[in-house]
Design an enzyme around this catalytic site. Sequence first.
Site, PDB file in Angstrom:
ATOM      1  N   SER A  43       5.245  52.591 -16.830  1.00 44.61           N
ATOM      2  CA  SER A  43       4.545  51.534 -16.088  1.00 44.61           C
ATOM      3  C   SER A  43       4.374  50.310 -16.972  1.00 44.61           C
ATOM      4  O   SER A  43       3.734  50.380 -18.028  1.00 44.61           O
ATOM      5  CB  SER A  43       3.165  52.018 -15.648  1.00 44.61           C
ATOM      6  N   HIS A  93       8.386  51.220 -13.469  1.00 42.51           N
ATOM      7  CA  HIS A  93       7.291  51.324 -12.496  1.00 42.51           C
ATOM      8  C   HIS A  93       6.459  50.041 -12.576  1.00 42.51           C
ATOM      9  O   HIS A  93       5.926  49.697 -13.634  1.00 42.51           O
ATOM     10  CB  HIS A  93       6.427  52.548 -12.807  1.00 42.51           C
ATOM     11  N   ASP A 109       3.380  47.789 -11.133  1.00 43.29           N
ATOM     12  CA  ASP A 109       2.103  47.926 -10.443  1.00 43.29           C
ATOM     13  C   ASP A 109       1.566  46.583  -9.968  1.00 43.29           C
ATOM     14  O   ASP A 109       1.149  45.752 -10.771  1.00 43.29           O
ATOM     15  CB  ASP A 109       1.084  48.564 -11.391  1.00 43.29           C
ATOM     16  N   MET A 145      -1.280  44.551  -7.984  1.00 42.33           N
ATOM     17  CA  MET A 145      -2.699  44.695  -7.589  1.00 42.33           C
ATOM     18  C   MET A 145      -3.240  43.372  -7.072  1.00 42.33           C
ATOM     19  O   MET A 145      -2.970  42.318  -7.663  1.00 42.33           O
ATOM     20  CB  MET A 145      -3.530  45.122  -8.792  1.00 42.33           C
ATOM     21  N   HIS A 152       4.986  49.615  -6.932  1.00 44.51           N
ATOM     22  CA  HIS A 152       3.804  50.290  -6.391  1.00 44.51           C
ATOM     23  C   HIS A 152       2.813  49.222  -5.940  1.00 44.51           C
ATOM     24  O   HIS A 152       2.176  48.574  -6.768  1.00 44.51           O
ATOM     25  CB  HIS A 152       3.219  51.183  -7.505  1.00 44.51           C
ATOM     26  N   MET A 189      -0.537  48.087  -4.692  1.00 45.23           N
ATOM     27  CA  MET A 189      -1.949  48.412  -4.488  1.00 45.23           C
ATOM     28  C   MET A 189      -2.589  47.186  -3.853  1.00 45.23           C
ATOM     29  O   MET A 189      -3.390  46.479  -4.478  1.00 45.23           O
ATOM     30  CB  MET A 189      -2.591  48.774  -5.837  1.00 45.23           C
ATOM     31  N   MET A 212      -1.703  59.647  -6.698  1.00 49.47           N
ATOM     32  CA  MET A 212      -2.495  59.014  -7.764  1.00 49.47           C
ATOM     33  C   MET A 212      -3.330  60.083  -8.454  1.00 49.47           C
ATOM     34  O   MET A 212      -4.102  60.793  -7.804  1.00 49.47           O
ATOM     35  CB  MET A 212      -3.431  57.933  -7.194  1.00 49.47           C
ATOM     36  N   GLY A 227      -5.996  51.025 -10.225  1.00 51.21           N
ATOM     37  CA  GLY A 227      -6.587  49.760 -10.646  1.00 51.21           C
ATOM     38  C   GLY A 227      -6.410  49.479 -12.124  1.00 51.21           C
ATOM     39  O   GLY A 227      -6.290  48.330 -12.522  1.00 51.21           O
ATOM     40  N   PHE A 228      -6.364  50.525 -12.916  1.00 54.17           N
ATOM     41  CA  PHE A 228      -6.304  50.316 -14.362  1.00 54.17           C
ATOM     42  C   PHE A 228      -5.430  51.369 -15.033  1.00 54.17           C
ATOM     43  O   PHE A 228      -5.376  52.511 -14.580  1.00 54.17           O
ATOM     44  CB  PHE A 228      -7.715  50.389 -14.969  1.00 54.17           C
ATOM     45  N   GLY A 229      -4.796  50.967 -16.133  1.00 50.05           N
ATOM     46  CA  GLY A 229      -4.076  51.918 -16.963  1.00 50.05           C
ATOM     47  C   GLY A 229      -5.045  52.604 -17.910  1.00 50.05           C
ATOM     48  O   GLY A 229      -6.213  52.210 -18.019  1.00 50.05           O
ATOM     49  N   GLY A 230      -4.571  53.636 -18.570  1.00 51.94           N
ATOM     50  CA  GLY A 230      -5.358  54.252 -19.637  1.00 51.94           C
ATOM     51  C   GLY A 230      -6.514  55.133 -19.215  1.00 51.94           C
ATOM     52  O   GLY A 230      -7.407  55.408 -20.014  1.00 51.94           O
ATOM     53  N   ASP A 274       1.120  59.484 -10.871  1.00 50.65           N
ATOM     54  CA  ASP A 274       0.776  58.188 -11.457  1.00 50.65           C
ATOM     55  C   ASP A 274      -0.662  58.159 -11.957  1.00 50.65           C
ATOM     56  O   ASP A 274      -1.606  58.164 -11.167  1.00 50.65           O
ATOM     57  CB  ASP A 274       0.994  57.101 -10.386  1.00 50.65           C
ATOM     58  N   GLY A 275      -0.794  58.107 -13.288  1.00 51.94           N
ATOM     59  CA  GLY A 275      -2.111  57.943 -13.895  1.00 51.94           C
ATOM     60  C   GLY A 275      -2.451  59.064 -14.859  1.00 51.94           C
ATOM     61  O   GLY A 275      -2.450  60.235 -14.489  1.00 51.94           O
ATOM     62  N   GLY A 276      -2.689  58.705 -16.098  1.00 51.16           N
ATOM     63  CA  GLY A 276      -3.147  59.680 -17.086  1.00 51.16           C
ATOM     64  C   GLY A 276      -2.117  60.713 -17.496  1.00 51.16           C
ATOM     65  O   GLY A 276      -2.473  61.775 -18.022  1.00 51.16           O
ATOM     66  N   GLY A 278       2.132  54.830 -18.476  1.00 50.66           N
ATOM     67  CA  GLY A 278       1.853  53.492 -18.991  1.00 50.66           C
ATOM     68  C   GLY A 278       1.454  53.565 -20.440  1.00 50.66           C
ATOM     69  O   GLY A 278       2.256  53.344 -21.355  1.00 50.66           O
TER      70      GLY A 278
HETATM   71  C1  DX5 Z   1      -2.881  52.569 -12.030  1.00 52.52           C
HETATM   72  C2  DX5 Z   1      -1.391  52.295 -11.970  1.00 52.52           C
HETATM   73  C3  DX5 Z   1      -0.626  53.109 -12.940  1.00 52.52           C
HETATM   74  C4  DX5 Z   1      -1.002  52.855 -14.371  1.00 52.52           C
HETATM   75  C5  DX5 Z   1      -0.746  54.106 -15.143  1.00 52.52           C
HETATM   76  O1  DX5 Z   1      -3.518  51.948 -10.993  1.00 52.52           O
HETATM   77  O2  DX5 Z   1      -0.876  52.566 -10.684  1.00 52.52           O
HETATM   78  O3  DX5 Z   1       0.774  52.998 -12.746  1.00 52.52           O
HETATM   79  O4  DX5 Z   1      -0.339  51.788 -14.959  1.00 52.52           O
HETATM   80  O5  DX5 Z   1      -1.185  53.922 -16.426  1.00 52.52           O
HETATM   81  P1  DX5 Z   1      -1.482  55.121 -17.411  1.00 52.52           P
HETATM   82  O6  DX5 Z   1      -0.208  55.914 -17.522  1.00 52.52           O
HETATM   83  O7  DX5 Z   1      -1.877  54.434 -18.652  1.00 52.52           O
HETATM   84  O8  DX5 Z   1      -2.590  55.951 -16.787  1.00 52.52           O
HETATM   85 ZN    ZN Z   2       1.382  52.766 -10.352  1.00 54.12          ZN
END
Ligand code: DX5
Ligand code: ZN
Length: 215
Positions: A7, A32, A34, A36, A65, A67, A136, A141-144, A174-176, A196
């Site tokens: 991502s 990927h 994202d 938003m 993706h 959002m 999801m 909304g956020f990475g990490g 997607d996520g974590g 990501g």
């Molecule tokens: C979150 C995004 C993800 C995000 C994943 O809303 O859709 O694609 O970037 O980031 P990580 O892998 O850091 O959780």
């Molecule tokens: Zn995503």
Amino acid sequence: MAIIAPSLLSANFLNLQADCDMLNKSEADWYHLDVMDGRFVPNISFGPMIIEFIRKATTKVCDVHLMIEEPEKYAEAFKKAGADILTVHYEACTHLHRNIQQIKSLGMQAGVALNPHTPVNLLEDILADIDLVCIMSVNPGFGGQSFIPHTLTKIRQLRKMIDDRGLNVKIEIDGGVTLGNAAEILAAGAHVLVAGNTVFKSENQIDTIAKLKAL
Ligand code: DX5
Ligand code: ZN
């Protein structure tokens, strides 16, 4: 073998070219991307203009993706920007079937994303029409953020729905996603790993992608 989709939300936007060069050289399969809108999710990222630049920097699949609310207003713009796969959120689409038809008629593959609280069985009547489900594993909304463990149950349920119907629908998580939990996610039945922070914050990004690919 898993499809690896880093991502770019965690990329360095002051030097995107370097990150694209790294991804192109790596075993990553998809980009990927994202998007938003600050309404569907409490964050704003980037839109078609940035994706148009990224499209010129790679021949890999651009997995977009969305959002965002009212994705039907922007589907054509994302097609023009170079999206190969366009994923909309179940929770943002009152007329989901119409959204899917629009995406396919524009010549893109169609995906549906589910928030952590949305059950996979709600896809029963749309599954045969789509190419990808993005589950999801964090609140979008956020990475990490940290992986929500209940996602594993949702993956198993969805994989059974897909296999029982003999469909060719990909499950994307997607996520974590980390090197520590990716094997378990794939064992549960996922096909695509979005990553990501795990990729972009690692010391050796190419090596991290290779490790994910080797699982
Ligand atoms: C979150 C995004 C993800 C995000 C994943 O809303 O859709 O694609 O970037 O980031 P990580 O892998 O850091 O959780
Ligand atoms: Zn995503």
